[in-house]
Scaffold this motif. Structure first.
Motif, PDB file in Angstrom:
ATOM      1  N   GLN A   5       0.850  -1.196   0.000  1.00 53.20           N
ATOM      2  CA  GLN A   5       0.000   0.000   0.000  1.00 53.20           C
ATOM      3  C   GLN A   5       0.872   1.227   0.000  1.00 53.20           C
ATOM      4  N   LEU A   6       0.421   2.236  -0.719  1.00 51.08           N
ATOM      5  CA  LEU A   6       1.056   3.551  -0.743  1.00 51.08           C
ATOM      6  C   LEU A   6       0.005   4.578  -0.391  1.00 51.08           C
ATOM      7  N   ASN A   7       0.355   5.461   0.522  1.00 54.24           N
ATOM      8  CA  ASN A   7      -0.497   6.577   0.903  1.00 54.24           C
ATOM      9  C   ASN A   7       0.368   7.821   0.810  1.00 54.24           C
ATOM     10  N   TRP A 109      -1.795  -2.931  -4.083  1.00 48.38           N
ATOM     11  CA  TRP A 109      -1.579  -3.926  -5.131  1.00 48.38           C
ATOM     12  C   TRP A 109      -0.882  -5.125  -4.510  1.00 48.38           C
ATOM     13  N   TRP A 110      -0.985  -6.253  -5.211  1.00 49.17           N
ATOM     14  CA  TRP A 110      -0.372  -7.483  -4.724  1.00 49.17           C
ATOM     15  C   TRP A 110       1.074  -7.554  -5.192  1.00 49.17           C
ATOM     16  N   VAL A 111       1.948  -8.010  -4.286  1.00 50.99           N
ATOM     17  CA  VAL A 111       3.364  -8.197  -4.611  1.00 50.99           C
ATOM     18  C   VAL A 111       3.779  -9.615  -4.232  1.00 50.99           C
ATOM     19  N   PRO A 112       4.760 -10.171  -4.933  1.00 49.44           N
ATOM     20  CA  PRO A 112       5.252 -11.496  -4.540  1.00 49.44           C
ATOM     21  C   PRO A 112       5.842 -11.439  -3.128  1.00 49.44           C
ATOM     22  N   ILE A 113       5.711 -12.517  -2.390  1.00 47.84           N
ATOM     23  CA  ILE A 113       6.299 -12.590  -1.057  1.00 47.84           C
ATOM     24  C   ILE A 113       7.794 -12.318  -1.170  1.00 47.84           C
ATOM     25  N   GLY A 114       8.292 -11.435  -0.325  1.00 46.45           N
ATOM     26  CA  GLY A 114       9.700 -11.060  -0.335  1.00 46.45           C
ATOM     27  C   GLY A 114      10.003  -9.804  -1.121  1.00 46.45           C
ATOM     28  N   HIS A 115       9.064  -9.349  -1.950  1.00 46.10           N
ATOM     29  CA  HIS A 115       9.292  -8.136  -2.746  1.00 46.10           C
ATOM     30  C   HIS A 115       9.121  -6.892  -1.878  1.00 46.10           C
ATOM     31  N   ARG A 116      10.036  -5.953  -2.011  1.00 46.91           N
ATOM     32  CA  ARG A 116       9.965  -4.675  -1.318  1.00 46.91           C
ATOM     33  C   ARG A 116       9.868  -3.582  -2.378  1.00 46.91           C
ATOM     34  N   PRO A 117       8.680  -3.050  -2.614  1.00 45.83           N
ATOM     35  CA  PRO A 117       8.514  -2.090  -3.707  1.00 45.83           C
ATOM     36  C   PRO A 117       9.269  -0.789  -3.468  1.00 45.83           C
ATOM     37  N   PHE A 139      -5.499  -0.911  -6.954  1.00 44.28           N
ATOM     38  CA  PHE A 139      -6.866  -0.824  -6.451  1.00 44.28           C
ATOM     39  C   PHE A 139      -6.919  -0.044  -5.149  1.00 44.28           C
ATOM     40  N   ASP A 140      -8.145   0.257  -4.747  1.00 52.29           N
ATOM     41  CA  ASP A 140      -8.397   0.957  -3.489  1.00 52.29           C
ATOM     42  C   ASP A 140      -9.295   0.082  -2.625  1.00 52.29           C
ATOM     43  N   TRP A 141      -9.690   0.592  -1.466  1.00 47.22           N
ATOM     44  CA  TRP A 141     -10.535  -0.192  -0.562  1.00 47.22           C
ATOM     45  C   TRP A 141     -11.851  -0.586  -1.223  1.00 47.22           C
ATOM     46  N   ALA A 142     -12.448   0.323  -1.973  1.00 45.58           N
ATOM     47  CA  ALA A 142     -13.767   0.067  -2.555  1.00 45.58           C
ATOM     48  C   ALA A 142     -13.742  -1.121  -3.516  1.00 45.58           C
ATOM     49  N   TRP A 143     -12.604  -1.406  -4.121  1.00 48.98           N
ATOM     50  CA  TRP A 143     -12.497  -2.501  -5.081  1.00 48.98           C
ATOM     51  C   TRP A 143     -12.450  -3.861  -4.390  1.00 48.98           C
ATOM     52  N   LEU A 144     -12.137  -3.873  -3.120  1.00 46.93           N
ATOM     53  CA  LEU A 144     -11.962  -5.119  -2.368  1.00 46.93           C
ATOM     54  C   LEU A 144     -13.255  -5.526  -1.677  1.00 46.93           C
TER      55      LEU A 144
END
Length: 161
Positions: A5-7, A109-117, A139-144
């Motif tokens: 997540q990015l804010n 967004w989904w990232v592979p385990i171990g990935h640090r964006p 995506f945002d909260w509303a999409w989930l």
């Protein structure tokens, strides 16, 4: 997969200004709770100086434009931190310390385990969400559908954009 997540936000004043002092003073506490929360995986760090949080990770040449980038094991884990810890009290008061941006400022967004964006990757995801709307890439909260706590505590559409 893990959840990134990015804010982003623009502070109403420089980080050493009294108008944002309460927010700056709480960063270490809130970030510390996040790091100890179930499902926390990783956080983009700043200098490590007490009371600065991630504010050194500014966007562009504007030191008041700051970013928070984290990775969590699941949606439920991120939701728990956002809505069921002291973070919620600060989130609900964000208008005291942050300008209303007039555009979407949060992306997941989904990232592979171990990935640090990297921040650049996260900003590209945010731009994708702004340009194309929510989907599997960004995506945002509303999409989930499974974002239950968000539905109860969501901010108004004007504040989220």
């Amino acid at each position: 997969m893990h959840l990134a997540q990015l804010n982003v936000g623009r502070l109403v004043a420089p980080t050493d200004d009294p108008r944002v002092a309460e927010f700056m003073a709480a960063l270490d506490k809130v970030n510390g709770i996040g790091k100890r929360s179930p499902g926390f995986v990783w956080m983009m760090e700043g200098s490590g100086e007490p009371g600065t949080g991630n504010t050194e990770n500014s966007i562009g040449d504007d030191p008041q434009f700051v970013a928070n980038l984290t990775v969590w094991e699941s949606i439920a884990d991120l939701e728990h931190f956002v809505w069921n810890t002291v973070h919620r009290r600060f989130y609900e008061r964000r208008q005291e310390w942050f300008e209303v941006l007039g555009e979407m400022h949060f992306v997941m967004w989904w990232v592979p385990i171990g990935h640090r964006p990297a921040l650049s990757e996260a900003l590209a995801r945010l731009e994708h969400l702004r340009s194309h709307g929510a989907g599997s890439h960004a995506f945002d909260w509303a999409w989930l559908e499974q974002a239950e706590l968000w539905k109860r505590h969501a901010c108004s559409p004007a504040a989220a954009e």
